[in-house]
Design an enzyme around this catalytic site. Structure first.
Site, short mmCIF file in Angstrom:
data_model
loop_
_atom_site.label_atom_id
_atom_site.label_comp_id
_atom_site.label_asym_id
_atom_site.label_seq_id
_atom_site.Cartn_x
_atom_site.Cartn_y
_atom_site.Cartn_z
N ASP A 270 50.31 44.93 50.22
CA ASP A 270 50.13 45.54 48.91
C ASP A 270 51.51 45.76 48.30
O ASP A 270 52.53 45.68 49.00
CB ASP A 270 49.37 46.86 49.08
CG ASP A 270 49.16 47.57 47.76
OD1 ASP A 270 48.87 46.88 46.77
OD2 ASP A 270 49.28 48.80 47.73
N GLY B 111 46.90 44.74 42.73
CA GLY B 111 46.04 44.88 41.56
C GLY B 111 46.85 45.07 40.30
O GLY B 111 46.28 45.18 39.20
N ASP B 112 48.17 45.11 40.41
CA ASP B 112 49.02 45.38 39.27
C ASP B 112 49.25 44.11 38.44
O ASP B 112 48.83 43.02 38.83
CB ASP B 112 50.37 45.94 39.74
CG ASP B 112 50.97 46.91 38.73
OD1 ASP B 112 50.50 46.92 37.58
OD2 ASP B 112 51.88 47.66 39.10
N LYS C 42 41.01 41.04 47.62
CA LYS C 42 42.05 41.12 48.65
C LYS C 42 41.47 40.78 50.02
O LYS C 42 42.06 40.00 50.79
CB LYS C 42 42.64 42.53 48.68
CG LYS C 42 43.53 42.88 47.49
CD LYS C 42 44.17 44.24 47.70
CE LYS C 42 45.14 44.59 46.58
NZ LYS C 42 45.84 45.86 46.79
#
Length: 1004
Positions: free
Chosen positions: A241, A518-519, A613
């Site tokens: 992440d 997720g950015d 993911k």
């Protein structure tokens, strides 16, 4: 939860969704106007009605519901009125809401994956070979039964004293059962117990490691399972992440360029500060913020650029959507955009303080002078525009447009009279190479006539029914022209301590690193540059498609361009967003996409949901057949942590959900280096050697029963005393496996960290596989052959003891048993690379324990009614010259081949491990001198084998970016339920907020 009302103007509230999507900017939620006025308990108690909504699903960005209030028309509810489980309430004192989903019906739980039962690759191979060993046991039993039949047929008449009966099927079944019982110890049952103890102690070593103890929050590394210790030494793919894992999720104003002069380039001071903060890498310190006094000195000393500096800092104080909150003399800032908050805080430190926001104006203090700017219009930020602007009227009455945005959109709108263009561009490139988030800032003075003409167009565009957003953006573009460049800002999205160094070491260890976040895409690219995952000259394949056909076309084109390099690691980067990934993982495209991804050195997947993911980890896990590791700190990382072979959770600021669902937890990403390169490599060596040794020692002893069956007519007679057989694994050979599994080290931890390439030895699995295991088993069979037949030939003609007694089968059995214990213990010494006091005690102590037991056990009867057949055996053996001759010769004959093979291999087929061990044995000084004087050939070859090929491919599509990196990144709310202009105009920070009758809350 459906939002009813809140403490904020227009019933809005701010929520952080980083736990769900990894984005750092806050999201805005707004209650329905029909319920916004309900702020007291009495008003809430009068609320009566029902809510109908869609069934539970995993889509975070969608919600369809209807609110039915008594005596009122139905009201539509959308995602802008819903607060999801896993979000955190920010910048809001209190909210009131109605819960619509609970437990497993929440969208957060709908994105969860089933927690699998994890077993290591080594354990799976071992279990399968134990099953094969059981089949071998059955084969041996059948062969022995057939041998018994042939023996009976051959000696049917003699000897007469056996009293043989006719042989039938019942006799065959009985014989088969006898031989199964005779050979059953061949199955290494003790191995399972030994491994459990060994792995438990290995887990304790991880927990006790002070190098992985984060003293800032007093958090130790924790092995939450011991089943996967050796799996840490075989990781090939690392899925990480971004937010909270690689970064601290803290934005700081780091550098800037004003009027062609760069400020903040004090790298030496920053490095000193970094050393001071090694134990607190995520704390904000002056050494990590803008700390260049030259800017204020130029401002105060009437430098030619003074006016530019003033305008630059004024822009940072005015062009934003931040809200100030005053507590006494202290001012804090609340913002939906962390970038804007960092810029306003940076300007405050430089003497330009944003003090108040009112619906139509903002007030700042510029070096103690209070200035008020009337806010006329806010030209909102969007991903398409890549900029945001405000039109203000200064305290002197001048109309001015301030703008900040990406260099690509600002530069194409600059006036011909704009200065410092080339100098600022050079500075922007330097910022981008450092992984800093850059924004260009510019302004333009407007005339009253220009503004009035534009205002007419703006009002018209605001009332358009179709494509209103596009009309507004076209209108904004009309006035955002002929800018005068002021400079650029550089914001640092703070990395955790030693992240770039850790990633460099892991890449040298041949571990492929994929970032799943997720950015936003721009943010992920900036962080990749900061982490050294991306380099300035690396081509970047960017996949952003809106359909399955477009995705398939662009992937196939890139695969064709790579040609023969497809499937081989190249110096390329693949960047893909979640929308495109949905199509890329389609059954028709998945194989090509995976081949393209495996051809790249770095893979960045952006805008992913938690389920995506987990899905991409599962694809690599099943298709590539490689050991995977996933690391994250948030709830949105739980899926991939559970899906990967090894899941590592970081005890960060986003709760403990990732940690609680992980296999191993650490406090900082940098601790992953030692967890894998040291503990992983050591544990793999230890566990595999322990398994191989346990197979070896079991086969050595219990195959001897097969050799003895040949000479005893396959009668099922055992050659060893029963208690000796039972205590073989429990006492006499139990210590060497423990020392191999607990204390064995291939080399020191300093060498493992200094030469990450050593990790490849355990990663490839060449030291433990089916082939190696059966080579060891065949070696054990050869040793058992020597251990039985050599003593048997020594005593072939029998011998007479001093008392006139003749020997029996047990006399031979005690000979062989002693030689077995000695040989097996010495074999453990040959396998040991790291000798210590425990190793010496285990090897020599085991031999002495057997000899002591042999002496005592032979003297118990008749005092203790046990083992009468062993009476006097120790005297007969120790006084027999054959015993002592065999005591030295038999183990040497067995092990001489192993010593010779090991010497030849270490001489003629040297690896980096042998070179490092040789340097270690010569001392640290020699290690340093040799490593500086001449690198070993094997090390150079290994480095060359793991380094990616430089990419010299001609790409024929526009999805590949070959240019210099752009540092632009900006986090801001887009297309929210309430526009940015409406939001800023709803606040008056000079007045106190309305108070509710409910306590403040945090929604998690």
């Amino acid at each position: 939860m459906v939002l009813i009302s809140s403490s904020e103007p227009q019933a809005t509230c701010f929520v952080a969704t980083s736990n769900l999507d990894g984005e750092t900017n806050l999201k805005i939620r707004q209650a329905l106007s029909e319920t916004a006025a309900m702020k007291t308990e009495k008003q809430l108690s009068s609320l009566s009605g029902k809510i109908k909504c869609e069934g539970p699903n995993f889509h975070f960005n969608s919600f369809v519901g209807t609110l039915y209030l008594n005596s009122k028309s139905p009201i539509s509810i959308g995602p802008d009125q819903v607060l999801l489980r896993g979000t955190q309430l920010k910048n809001t004192e209190w909210i009131l809401g109605i819960v619509v989903y609970t437990g497993f019906e929440t969208k957060f739980m709908q994105n969860a994956v089933k927690s699998p039962l994890k077993r290591s690759k080594v354990e799976k191979v071992t279990n399968m070979q134990i099953l094969v060993l059981f089949l071998l046991l059955l084969v041996m039993s059948l062969v022995s039964c057939v041998g018994a039949i042939f023996w009976r047929d051959r000696y049917r008449a003699e000897p007469w004293y056996i009293g043989k009966k006719d042989y039938d099927y019942h006799s065959f079944g009985f014989d088969l059962l006898v031989f199964i019982i005779l050979y059953h110890n061949l199955i290494p049952i003790s191995l399972l117990v030994t491994l459990e103890i060994v792995k438990y102690i290995q887990a304790l070593f991880i927990n006790w490691d002070e190098d992985m103890h984060f003293k800032g929050s007093n958090v130790h590394a924790m092995a939450r399972t011991s089943n996967l210790n050796e799996e840490l030494g075989q990781v090939e793919y690392l899925f990480s992440d971004k937010t909270g894992t690689l970064t601290c999720n803290i934005m700081t104003f780091k550098k800037c360029s004003v009027a062609g002069i760069m400020y903040g380039d004090l790298s030496s001071k920053s490095d000193d500060g970094a050393k001071d903060l090694s134990q607190s890498p995520c704390s904000i310190s002056d050494s990590y913020e803008f700390n260049d006094p030259a800017l204020l000195q130029n401002f105060k000393n009437d430098h030619p650029t003074k006016e530019h500096i003033k305008e630059f800092l004024t822009l940072l104080c005015v062009c934003h959507t931040v809200f100030p909150e005053r507590e006494g003399n202290n001012i804090s800032y609340q913002a939906s955009s962390p970038d804007e908050a960092a810029l306003v805080k940076g300007a405050k430190k430089l003497g330009f303080v944003f003090t108040a926001r009112m619906p139509n104006s903002v007030t700042i203090e510029a070096m103690g002078e209070e200035l008020t700017f009337e806010i006329l219009n806010v030209l909102e930020f969007s991903s398409n525009r890549k900029r945001m602007s405000v039109i203000v009227r200064t305290s002197e009455g001048q109309l001015r447009l301030y703008c900040k945005g990406a260099d690509s959109v600002i530069y194409e709108r600059l006036s011909e009279n704009s200065l410092f263009v080339e100098e600022t561009l050079v500075h922007l490139e330097n910022f981008a190479k450092e992984g800093l988030r850059t924004l260009c800032v510019a302004y333009i003075d407007l005339t009253e006539i220009e503004y009035e003409q534009w205002l007419v167009m703006y009002k018209k565009a605001s009332t358009v029914v179709q494509d209103r957003m596009q009309s507004l953006e076209d209108c904004y573009d009309r006035i955002e022209q002929k800018f005068l460049l002021l400079g650029a800002t550089a914001i640092e999205d703070r990395l955790q301590a030693r992240v770039p160094e850790t990633i460099t070491s892991l890449l040298k260890a041949n571990i492929k690193i994929w970032v799943l976040t997720g950015d936003k895409q721009e943010t992920a690219i900036n962080i990749a540059y900061s982490c050294k995952l991306l380099s300035g000259q690396m081509p970047r394949i960017q996949l952003n498609a809106n359909s399955l056909e477009a995705t398939q076309q662009v992937i196939n084109q890139n695969c064709q361009d790579l040609g023969a390099l497809l499937g081989k690691e190249n110096d390329l980067a693949l960047i893909i967003d979640g929308k495109t990934l949905k199509y890329a993982l389609h059954v028709e495209v998945k194989k090509c996409f995976l081949n393209l991804a495996l051809s790249c050195r770095t893979v960045l997947c952006c805008r992913l949901s938690p389920l995506q993911k987990a899905e991409i980890v599962d694809v690599v896990k099943k298709q590539v057949k490689a050991i995977t590791l996933a690391i994250g700190d948030g709830a949105n990382d739980v899926g991939m942590i559970q899906t990967a072979h090894v899941g590592v959770g970081i005890s960060g600021n986003e709760g403990m959900l990732a940690t609680n669902n992980s296999d191993y937890s650490i406090a900082q990403f940098s601790y992953l280096e030692k967890l894998l390169l040291v503990h992983g490599a050591w544990n793999y060596f230890r566990v595999t050697k322990c398994i191989l040794y346990c197979f070896y020692k079991n086969v050595v002893l219990y195959i001897i029963e097969l050799w003895f069956a040949i000479v005893n007519g396959f009668s099922g007679q055992i050659i060893f005393e029963r208690w000796c057989i039972s205590l073989y694994n429990v006492i006499f050979t139990s210590l060497p496996p423990f020392t191999l599994g607990i204390f064995e080290r291939c080399c020191s931890q300093e060498s493992l960290l200094r030469y990450p390439q050593l990790y490849r030895i355990s990663q490839t699995g060449d030291i433990f596989n089916i082939k190696v295991l059966w080579i060891q088993s065949i070696n054990a069979i050869v040793h058992s052959f020597i251990l039985f037949w050599l003593p048997a030939k020594m005593l072939e003609h029998d011998m007479v003891s001093q008392g006139g007694y003749t020997t029996d089968y047990l006399f031979l059995g005690n000979f062989i048993y002693t030689y077995v214990v000695v040989t097996v213990c010495l074999k453990a010494g040959l396998e040991t690379l790291s000798w210590n006091k425990f190793t010496h005690f285990a090897i020599w102590g085991s031999i002495m324990i057997w000899l002591g037991f042999f002496a005592v056990y032979s003297s118990l009867w008749p005092t203790v009614a046990v083992a009468p057949e062993m009476t006097g055996q120790v005297n007969m053996a120790l006084m027999c010259p054959h015993f002592w001759l065999g005591f030295f010769i038999v183990p040497i004959v067995c092990l001489i081949q192993n010593v010779a093979w090991k010497s030849i291999r270490n001489t003629c087929h040297r690896t980096l491990l042998e070179d490092v061990r040789e340097m270690e044995s010569s001392g640290v000084q020699v290690l340093r001198r040799d490593s500086a004087r001449r690198p070993k050939v094997e090390e150079v070859d290994l480095q060359r084998s793991v380094s990616p090929r430089s990419c010299q491919v001609v790409f024929r599509n526009n999805s590949v970016d070959l240019g210099a990196p752009h540092g632009y990144a900006f986090s801001q709310v887009e297309q929210a339920v309430i526009s940015q202009e409406e939001l800023v105009r709803s606040y008056d920070t000079t007045k106190s907020k309305p108070q509710g009758t409910f306590p403040s809350a945090t929604f998690e």
